[in-house]
Scaffold this motif. Structure first.
Motif, PDB file in Angstrom:
ATOM      1  N   GLY A 148      -3.802  -2.633   5.279  1.00 57.20           N
ATOM      2  CA  GLY A 148      -4.776  -1.899   4.476  1.00 57.20           C
ATOM      3  C   GLY A 148      -5.216  -0.575   5.063  1.00 57.20           C
ATOM      4  O   GLY A 148      -5.038   0.482   4.432  1.00 57.20           O
ATOM      5  N   PRO A 149      -5.819  -0.561   6.259  1.00 56.97           N
ATOM      6  CA  PRO A 149      -6.271   0.718   6.817  1.00 56.97           C
ATOM      7  C   PRO A 149      -5.131   1.681   7.116  1.00 56.97           C
ATOM      8  O   PRO A 149      -5.305   2.897   7.037  1.00 56.97           O
ATOM      9  CB  PRO A 149      -7.001   0.302   8.110  1.00 56.97           C
ATOM     10  N   LEU A 150      -3.941   1.157   7.438  1.00 57.81           N
ATOM     11  CA  LEU A 150      -2.799   2.038   7.705  1.00 57.81           C
ATOM     12  C   LEU A 150      -2.340   2.726   6.430  1.00 57.81           C
ATOM     13  O   LEU A 150      -2.009   3.920   6.432  1.00 57.81           O
ATOM     14  CB  LEU A 150      -1.651   1.231   8.317  1.00 57.81           C
ATOM     15  N   ILE A 151      -2.316   1.993   5.326  1.00 58.08           N
ATOM     16  CA  ILE A 151      -1.946   2.590   4.045  1.00 58.08           C
ATOM     17  C   ILE A 151      -2.983   3.617   3.615  1.00 58.08           C
ATOM     18  O   ILE A 151      -2.647   4.699   3.123  1.00 58.08           O
ATOM     19  CB  ILE A 151      -1.781   1.490   2.978  1.00 58.08           C
ATOM     20  N   ASP A 152      -4.252   3.293   3.809  1.00 56.20           N
ATOM     21  CA  ASP A 152      -5.320   4.223   3.418  1.00 56.20           C
ATOM     22  C   ASP A 152      -5.191   5.554   4.158  1.00 56.20           C
ATOM     23  O   ASP A 152      -5.451   6.620   3.579  1.00 56.20           O
ATOM     24  CB  ASP A 152      -6.687   3.599   3.710  1.00 56.20           C
ATOM     25  N   CYS A 153      -4.805   5.508   5.435  1.00 60.86           N
ATOM     26  CA  CYS A 153      -4.680   6.731   6.224  1.00 60.86           C
ATOM     27  C   CYS A 153      -3.400   7.494   5.922  1.00 60.86           C
ATOM     28  O   CYS A 153      -3.410   8.714   5.769  1.00 60.86           O
ATOM     29  CB  CYS A 153      -4.722   6.408   7.717  1.00 60.86           C
ATOM     30  N   SER A 154      -2.287   6.778   5.841  1.00 61.02           N
ATOM     31  CA  SER A 154      -0.992   7.440   5.714  1.00 61.02           C
ATOM     32  C   SER A 154      -0.621   7.765   4.272  1.00 61.02           C
ATOM     33  O   SER A 154       0.124   8.715   4.020  1.00 61.02           O
ATOM     34  CB  SER A 154       0.110   6.573   6.325  1.00 61.02           C
ATOM     35  N   SER A 155      -1.145   6.992   3.313  1.00 55.52           N
ATOM     36  CA  SER A 155      -0.796   7.198   1.901  1.00 55.52           C
ATOM     37  C   SER A 155      -2.040   7.043   1.043  1.00 55.52           C
ATOM     38  O   SER A 155      -2.196   6.041   0.325  1.00 55.52           O
ATOM     39  CB  SER A 155       0.282   6.204   1.467  1.00 55.52           C
ATOM     40  N   PRO A 156      -2.952   8.007   1.075  1.00 58.21           N
ATOM     41  CA  PRO A 156      -4.223   7.845   0.376  1.00 58.21           C
ATOM     42  C   PRO A 156      -4.107   7.866  -1.149  1.00 58.21           C
ATOM     43  O   PRO A 156      -4.975   7.325  -1.835  1.00 58.21           O
ATOM     44  CB  PRO A 156      -5.060   9.029   0.874  1.00 58.21           C
ATOM     45  N   ALA A 157      -3.066   8.496  -1.694  1.00 58.47           N
ATOM     46  CA  ALA A 157      -2.910   8.551  -3.153  1.00 58.47           C
ATOM     47  C   ALA A 157      -2.552   7.170  -3.690  1.00 58.47           C
ATOM     48  O   ALA A 157      -1.975   6.347  -2.983  1.00 58.47           O
ATOM     49  CB  ALA A 157      -1.837   9.552  -3.529  1.00 58.47           C
ATOM     50  N   ARG A 158      -2.895   6.928  -4.953  1.00 55.52           N
ATOM     51  CA  ARG A 158      -2.566   5.660  -5.593  1.00 55.52           C
ATOM     52  C   ARG A 158      -1.707   5.932  -6.831  1.00 55.52           C
ATOM     53  O   ARG A 158      -1.904   6.919  -7.527  1.00 55.52           O
ATOM     54  CB  ARG A 158      -3.837   4.897  -5.990  1.00 55.52           C
ATOM     55  N   TRP A 159      -0.772   5.034  -7.111  1.00 59.01           N
ATOM     56  CA  TRP A 159       0.228   5.222  -8.148  1.00 59.01           C
ATOM     57  C   TRP A 159      -0.093   4.450  -9.426  1.00 59.01           C
ATOM     58  O   TRP A 159       0.772   4.321 -10.311  1.00 59.01           O
ATOM     59  CB  TRP A 159       1.595   4.793  -7.618  1.00 59.01           C
ATOM     60  N   ASP A 160      -1.306   3.963  -9.569  1.00 62.08           N
ATOM     61  CA  ASP A 160      -1.627   3.121 -10.722  1.00 62.08           C
ATOM     62  C   ASP A 160      -1.454   3.842 -12.054  1.00 62.08           C
ATOM     63  O   ASP A 160      -0.922   3.253 -13.007  1.00 62.08           O
ATOM     64  CB  ASP A 160      -3.058   2.596 -10.587  1.00 62.08           C
ATOM     65  N   ALA A 161      -1.893   5.065 -12.131  1.00 63.53           N
ATOM     66  CA  ALA A 161      -1.774   5.787 -13.402  1.00 63.53           C
ATOM     67  C   ALA A 161      -0.309   5.945 -13.803  1.00 63.53           C
ATOM     68  O   ALA A 161       0.056   5.759 -14.975  1.00 63.53           O
ATOM     69  CB  ALA A 161      -2.451   7.157 -13.283  1.00 63.53           C
TER      70      ALA A 161
END
Length: 309
Positions: free
Chosen positions: A92-105
């Motif tokens: 979780g925290p690693l993804i938040d730091c390295s890939s903050p964008a989200r692909w849901d849309a």
């Protein structure tokens, strides 16, 4: 000339395996990510590195001790059952730091474009009766047990090659799905916790499973690809190869797991399709990749002969 000891693998292996090497490699790579983002992670960097160090020591201890006591051979053989969920909850925290964008849309639009109303129809099956929701939640969490149950079956049958290949391929599938979470971090069409009771429904079973998932799954951006789908299908494919009875028993469970992913609002349809593709890719790659990363094979290529291997 000194006799050399050829590497052997058994259900209670006292040798380092390809699955061990794969796990240690992934742990090392995650530690590198922590080091790179240590400032953004702050205090989280300490517990993450501590977790990775503990898992590495556990793997090495299991390898060393498995040759001395049978119980440690079993611990070593089934060690991924502990390692994989712990690593998942560090992402979780690693993804938040390295890939903050989200692909849901993007995935929601892709769902609508490719599948139209399929997701809505899927989530509205039979009008969402409470009993179906309860069964779906039970199916959803059965995903945690599916690979373990199949592994136990193969372990008890002493089919060492099938057991070893299952463990490696399941680990490979998990780790490949983690790569997807970093590349395309997606929350999925989740319902807010305070709205789950009336939007998703179900009875006491559903409420209990939701509490379990909230506590057990700390990484949230894990929708694409669907790991539930990928792991379930890999297990079904191994059951097809190794045991007709296991396949017959597992097939409806796997179908229910896949059904639950969209029905319970955890995944888009494209997540499931990606999970199916990932399962196929790992089933193809697993038997080919395992000999490549098997430590004894690597050492032989460099001309080394160590009794540990």
């Amino acid at each position: 000339m000194r006799n050399t000891v050829e590497p052997t693998l058994s259900n209670g292996s006292d040798r380092i395996t390809a699955a061990d090497a794969l796990s240690l490699t992934v742990i090392f790579l995650l530690a590198v990510i922590v080091a790179f983002f240590r400032r953004q992670l702050g205090a989280d960097a300490v517990w993450l590195l501590g977790t990775f160090a503990s898992l590495s020591l556990f793997i090495l201890l299991a390898i060393v001790m498995s040759g001395r006591r049978p119980i440690w051979g079993m611990v070593h053989a089934f060690s991924p059952a502990l390692i994989l969920p712990v690593l998942f909850n560090t992402l979780g925290p690693l993804i938040d730091c390295s890939s903050p964008a989200r692909w849901d849309a993007e995935f929601a639009r892709l769902d609508a474009r490719l599948f139209g109303d399929l997701a809505a129809l899927w989530r509205g099956v039979l009008g969402r009766p409470a009993w179906l929701t309860d069964l779906s939640y039970l199916a959803y969490v059965s995903y945690y047990l599916t690979p373990v149950v199949l592994a136990v079956l193969l372990y008890r049958r002493e089919t060492k090659d099938d057991f070893r290949q299952l463990v490696f391929t399941v680990a490979l599938t998990f780790y490949a799905s983690y790569v997807g979470y970093f590349m395309f971090p997606t929350l999925g069409p989740r319902v807010p916790a305070h709205s789950e009771a009336w939007l998703i429904g179900g009875g006491a079973v559903s409420r209990g499973v939701r509490l379990f998932i909230e506590a057990a799954e700390r990484t949230r951006a894990d929708a694409f690809p669907s790991g539930h789908t990928a792991i379930a299908v890999v297990c079904l494919a191994f059951a097809w190869r190794t045991s007709t009875a296991a396949f017959v028993g597992l097939a409806p469970v796997v179908a229910a797991i896949i059904f639950s992913t969209v029905y319970l609002h955890y995944h888009y349809v494209v997540d499931v399709v990606a999970g199916l593709g990932l399962a196929g890719a790992c089933m193809w790659a697993g038997p080919r990749l395992e000999p490549v990363v098997e430590p004894s094979t690597v050492l032989r290529r460099f001309g080394l002969r160590l009794r540990l291997w």
